[in-house]
Design a protein around this motif. Structure first.
Motif, short mmCIF file in Angstrom:
data_model
loop_
_atom_site.label_atom_id
_atom_site.label_comp_id
_atom_site.label_asym_id
_atom_site.label_seq_id
_atom_site.Cartn_x
_atom_site.Cartn_y
_atom_site.Cartn_z
N GLY A 44 -9.24 -12.19 11.83
CA GLY A 44 -10.29 -10.21 11.18
C GLY A 44 -9.73 -9.34 11.52
O GLY A 44 -8.12 -8.92 12.13
N ASN A 45 -9.78 -8.35 10.72
CA ASN A 45 -9.27 -7.25 10.46
C ASN A 45 -9.72 -6.27 12.05
O ASN A 45 -10.77 -5.85 12.62
CB ASN A 45 -10.42 -6.09 9.38
N ARG A 46 -8.14 -5.62 11.73
CA ARG A 46 -7.97 -4.42 12.91
C ARG A 46 -7.76 -3.39 12.73
O ARG A 46 -6.25 -3.25 12.04
CB ARG A 46 -7.99 -5.77 14.29
N CYS A 47 -8.46 -2.65 13.08
CA CYS A 47 -7.17 -1.21 12.78
C CYS A 47 -6.05 -0.40 12.92
O CYS A 47 -5.33 0.26 12.41
CB CYS A 47 -8.50 0.10 13.54
N ALA A 48 -5.84 -1.17 14.35
CA ALA A 48 -4.32 -0.46 14.22
C ALA A 48 -4.01 -1.57 13.81
O ALA A 48 -2.23 -0.26 12.92
CB ALA A 48 -4.15 -1.01 15.66
N GLN A 49 -3.80 -2.93 13.31
CA GLN A 49 -3.17 -3.30 12.15
C GLN A 49 -3.34 -2.89 10.60
O GLN A 49 -2.40 -3.15 10.22
CB GLN A 49 -3.56 -5.10 11.72
N ASP A 50 -4.67 -2.32 10.78
CA ASP A 50 -4.80 -1.74 8.89
C ASP A 50 -3.28 -1.16 9.10
O ASP A 50 -3.41 0.07 8.03
CB ASP A 50 -6.19 -1.92 8.71
N VAL A 51 -4.28 0.52 10.19
CA VAL A 51 -3.41 1.53 9.74
C VAL A 51 -1.74 1.44 10.42
O VAL A 51 -0.96 1.65 9.59
CB VAL A 51 -3.80 2.79 11.36
N ALA A 52 -1.08 -0.08 10.46
CA ALA A 52 0.34 0.11 10.51
C ALA A 52 0.53 -0.56 9.26
O ALA A 52 1.33 -0.35 8.51
CB ALA A 52 0.53 -1.20 11.19
N LYS A 53 -0.01 -0.93 8.64
CA LYS A 53 -0.39 -1.69 6.66
C LYS A 53 0.27 -0.70 6.05
O LYS A 53 0.72 -0.37 4.86
CB LYS A 53 -0.83 -2.71 6.37
N GLU A 54 -1.05 -0.01 6.45
CA GLU A 54 -0.97 2.04 5.37
C GLU A 54 0.51 2.87 5.85
O GLU A 54 0.99 3.35 4.91
CB GLU A 54 -2.51 2.36 5.54
N ILE A 75 3.33 1.65 6.55
CA ILE A 75 4.36 0.51 6.05
C ILE A 75 4.47 1.68 4.03
O ILE A 75 5.76 1.54 3.73
CB ILE A 75 4.05 -0.57 5.92
N LYS A 76 3.07 0.83 3.61
CA LYS A 76 3.16 1.86 2.30
C LYS A 76 3.43 3.00 1.83
O LYS A 76 3.90 2.95 0.91
CB LYS A 76 1.35 1.24 1.79
N LEU A 77 2.83 3.67 3.28
CA LEU A 77 3.21 5.30 2.93
C LEU A 77 4.28 6.01 2.67
O LEU A 77 5.14 6.66 2.20
CB LEU A 77 2.55 5.79 3.79
N LYS A 78 5.24 5.17 3.54
CA LYS A 78 6.70 4.66 3.66
C LYS A 78 7.90 4.62 2.68
O LYS A 78 8.40 5.25 2.43
CB LYS A 78 6.95 4.41 5.15
N VAL A 119 -4.63 14.99 -5.31
CA VAL A 119 -4.70 13.30 -4.16
C VAL A 119 -4.17 12.31 -5.25
O VAL A 119 -5.00 12.47 -5.94
CB VAL A 119 -5.95 14.01 -3.33
N THR A 120 -3.38 11.92 -4.82
CA THR A 120 -3.51 10.39 -6.12
C THR A 120 -3.29 9.54 -4.81
O THR A 120 -2.78 8.88 -3.45
CB THR A 120 -2.28 10.78 -6.57
N ASN A 121 -4.14 8.16 -5.13
CA ASN A 121 -3.59 6.33 -5.00
C ASN A 121 -2.39 5.77 -4.65
O ASN A 121 -1.52 6.36 -5.20
CB ASN A 121 -4.75 5.79 -5.86
N LEU A 122 -2.07 5.17 -4.04
CA LEU A 122 -1.23 4.81 -3.79
C LEU A 122 -0.39 3.25 -5.18
O LEU A 122 -1.87 3.15 -6.09
CB LEU A 122 -0.35 3.90 -2.46
N GLU A 123 0.71 2.90 -5.39
CA GLU A 123 0.18 3.01 -6.99
C GLU A 123 -0.34 1.70 -6.42
O GLU A 123 -0.47 0.60 -7.57
CB GLU A 123 1.87 2.49 -7.35
N VAL A 124 0.41 0.79 -5.32
CA VAL A 124 -0.58 -0.83 -4.25
C VAL A 124 -1.66 -0.71 -4.38
O VAL A 124 -2.21 -2.36 -5.24
CB VAL A 124 0.67 -0.91 -3.89
N ASP A 125 -2.09 0.21 -5.04
CA ASP A 125 -4.02 0.06 -4.22
C ASP A 125 -4.24 0.07 -5.85
O ASP A 125 -5.63 -0.67 -5.69
CB ASP A 125 -4.05 1.27 -3.09
N MET A 126 -3.97 0.67 -6.71
CA MET A 126 -4.62 1.15 -8.03
C MET A 126 -4.45 -0.71 -8.55
O MET A 126 -5.74 -0.71 -9.10
CB MET A 126 -3.81 2.12 -8.54
N ALA A 127 -4.18 -1.32 -8.44
CA ALA A 127 -3.39 -2.53 -9.10
C ALA A 127 -4.48 -3.12 -8.05
O ALA A 127 -5.19 -3.90 -9.29
CB ALA A 127 -2.64 -3.08 -8.08
#
Length: 715
Positions: free
Chosen positions: A389-399, A401-404, A657-665
């Motif tokens: 299931g969803n866990r915030c530490a994993q989700d923040v890590a994913k965000e 990685i996307k931002l980097k 402020v803009t969304n990440l391209e991968v999120d817009m998909a």
């Protein structure tokens, strides 16, 4: 661990990790003879033997409980007479004895008189509302419970009720007058005389109090009043230790578990005949409005532009039914802040989507074209029922990685309004930003603290880091912000302090702890404070919270709703610090603080926030003129002040402020997601405090570049 009393304490782990204690005295003591006495005895033993820092249950404790119980029953001092209170005084020092096993007398005696007085007032208010009020008489209504006194006789009580009912009628009369002024000249408009409007206002008030007294008479049972007594006991120990009656179910939680809920995303509770915000769901309409907080009272509910329904006297399920409605429809709630400020908040009902409760990120363009990553985290969530299931530490890590991947140069973590959650997720999330080391110390009663550590030496984000907090950032949010600050890993920015909740509670079923029979009755639960949090420095997060490195003027400062504002809150203390290695920061904190101070001092918006909130702090919101011209002027002044604060908290030059391209998909093509995303981005663009945090981050990025260049030159 526990005191040396001759008690047998059985510690058992229940499903879900909750803890209970079965406690039995080995001495010869009177056994409870009824359900109420059993509950009192169990509650007392849990408090004395299991609470983290128990107060002595003696006559002094009993007096505090007595005062709290009186406030629960008659907070406005509008039912009991002084003679009643004088008679009740003989029970003031007896409640502790009843907790320890004496025959229960205080509740029954007080409850009997309460029901009698309630019936007397039920006749009284109808009599008063039969006659018109004169709003040209210069009278005052005192709404300050602490400064009121119990009426000496029935005549004084009648006069107090006359002023109260006149205030309620005047408030509705002014609404009707203003509504008529607004509609004047429109097609179909029919003017009413002042007398007609006054009568209509009185009829509205009569209907409201009829509903309230119907509830008091027919649905507010002896058991409900007994629950008040028990919570007076638990809350005297500390504000987070509570008794939960066996049949207490919040309709909001039921709907959430069913997976279908269209509303504003807030759970409600009844307090003194009024509806109060008990909690707010991250991602819901209430949270996204930024205008509704825990502790606010909901006075009225309107369906779109329709006439508002007064909620006085409503029970929670009835209020919930009014607030809920069809998806995408408008609901307008009139809320009253603890300060007395009243405002109308418009929201669109929506399904509470679990995705709205999870971490999400955007990119913000800062000064000098700095590319800044922003992560919003509404709660430290974890799905313990599902290993995947969803866990915030994993989700923040994913965000991250996307931002980097997008090449951001700095990172802002927004924990404003984040009330906490999973402790282990908090530890893991801190680990994304430090090499390894202790994160928090957790201490149980009479035991050495347990140190929770990040053991992963990998660092996911090494660049400039800022954590945003406010007075509603609590518990796990304070642990995260405190760790980042203690390690000097980044800067904490926000209000003068976070909430200051440094205690841990567990729900314990009283039935499982009952020794009375093989088939115990349903006795309810106790939510008991068992542990306390401490930072790696040894300082508690309790009461003081986390003081940001950079403090920004805040529009909620005047509300006085932190832990330190609770009279029975546990004290701040400190223990020995843990061994940890601070981060080698590459920013000059003093320089960054000075730069921010200069910008804030030159900002008309922040200046107005300070001026207006100071005015609200000193505003006498408890004494109201009952003369219509003065009443309308006071109401207008207060409304204008609130509106002025709302307007200045929005940036005049919006952020980019803009969304990440991968999120817009995943957003494009989904109407619901597109609409929610639009609201989210718009809120960020206009966020005054985020705007200054972006400036702070830009300064950090600049210093980071300078430090890197110096390091490269040395090599």
């Amino acid at each position: 661990m526990f005191s040396k009393k001759s008690f047998m304490i059985i510690l058992v782990l229940l499903l879900g990790g909750s803890i209970f204690f079965a406690v039995q005295s080995s001495g010869i003591r009177r056994e409870p003879t009824n359900r109420f006495e059993r509950i009192l005895k169990l509650i007392g033993e849990f408090l004395e033997e299991g609470h983290y820092n128990p107060k002595k249950i003696d006559d002094g404790f009993s007096k505090v409980v007595f005062d709290k119980f009186m406030k629960y029953l008659d907070s406005e001092k509008s039912y009991f007479l002084q003679s009643d209170i004088k008679e009740f005084k003989k029970y003031e020092g007896r409640i502790d004895d009843e907790i320890h096993g004496s025959q229960l007398e205080s509740f029954y005696a007080i409850n009997t008189v309460y029901k009698k007085r309630m019936e007397e007032v039920a006749v009284l208010y109808k009599e008063i509302l039969q006659k018109p009020f004169d709003f040209n008489v210069d009278e005052k209504y005192n709404d300050d419970d602490d400064k009121r006194t119990y009426p000496r006789n029935e005549a004084e009580r009648k006069e107090a009720w006359r002023l109260k009912l006149k205030y309620y009628t005047l408030d509705r009369y002014v609404d009707l007058v203003e509504q008529q002024e607004k509609n004047k000249g429109k097609e179909g408009f029919e003017a009413k005389t002042n007398a007609q409007l006054e009568k209509e206002a009185r009829e509205k008030v009569l209907k409201t109090f009829d509903r309230m007294f119907d509830r008091l008479r027919n649905r507010f049972k002896d058991e409900d009043r007994f629950n008040y007594l028990v919570n007076s006991i638990t809350e005297t120990m500390d504000p987070h230790t509570n008794y939960l009656p066996p049949l207490e179910k919040i309709a909001f939680d039921e709907q959430m578990s069913a997976g279908e809920f269209f509303g504003i995303g807030a759970s409600l509770q009844e307090e003194d005949g009024n509806i109060k915000i008990a909690s707010i769901v991250a991602g819901g309409a209430a949270a996204k409005s930024g205008e509704i907080q825990v502790g606010d009272f909901i006075l009225k509910v309107a369906q779109g532009n329709a006439e508002p329904q007064d909620l006085t006297g409503f029970e929670v399920p009835d209020a919930v039914r009014l607030i809920r409605g069809k998806k995408d429809t408008e609901v307008r709630v009139t809320i009253k802040k603890p300060s007395g400020a009243i405002k109308v908040v418009s929201m669109i009902r929506e399904k509470i989507d679990l995705e709205e409760n999870r971490a999400k990120s955007t990119i913000i363009k800062g000064p000098d074209n700095h590319k800044i990553g922003y992560i919003f985290l509404p709660a430290f969530y974890a799905d313990f029922q599902d290993a995947n299931g969803n866990r915030c530490a994993q989700d923040v890590a994913k965000e991250i990685i996307k931002l980097k991947a997008e090449g951001v140069q700095g990172l802002i973590i927004d924990l404003r309004l984040n009330g906490g959650g999973s402790l282990m997720e908090t530890v893991e999330m801190v680990g994304l930003f430090i090499e390894d080391g202790p994160v928090v110390q957790v201490k149980s009663r009479d035991e050495a603290p347990t140190i929770l550590r990040d053991r992963n030496k990998n660092v996911l984000w090494e660049g400039p880091l800022t954590v945003m907090v406010n007075e509603f950032s609590a518990s796990a949010s304070e642990i995260f912000a405190g760790a980042i600050q203690d390690y000097k890993r980044g800067l904490v920015v926000g209000s003068t302090s976070t909430y200051g909740k440094g205690t841990v509670q567990r729900n314990i079923e009283l039935d499982r702890a009952s020794w009375v029979s093989n088939n115990p009755s349903d006795l309810g639960n106790i939510k008991l404070t068992l542990q306390k949090f401490y930072r790696v420095t040894g300082a508690s997060t309790q009461l003081k919270g986390v003081v940001p490195d950079i403090v920004l003027p805040d529009q909620y400062e005047y509300l006085k709703m932190r832990e330190k504002d609770e009279p029975t809150a546990l004290p701040w203390d400190e223990i020995g610090g843990a061994q940890f290695k601070a981060w080698k920061s590459d920013f000059d904190l003093n320089y960054i603080i000075q730069q921010s101070k200069q910008r804030v001092a030159q900002s008309p918006a922040f200046t107005q926030i300070v001026q207006k909130t100071n005015w609200l702090s000193n505003y006498d919101d408890k004494h109201f003129s009952l003369k219509i011209d003065k009443f309308r002027q006071e109401k207008k002044t207060l409304g204008n002040t609130i509106q002025a604060i709302d307007s200045v908290t929005k940036l005049t030059s919006p952020l980019e402020v803009t969304n990440l391209e991968v999120d817009m998909a995943t957003i494009k093509g989904n109407t619901n997601k597109e609409e929610r995303n639009k609201l989210f981005i718009t809120r960020l663009k206009n966020d005054l405090h985020l705007g200054e945090t972006v400036n702070i981050m830009s300064d950090m990025i600049q210093q980071h570049f300078i430090a890197q260049n110096k390091q490269a030159a040395k090599q």
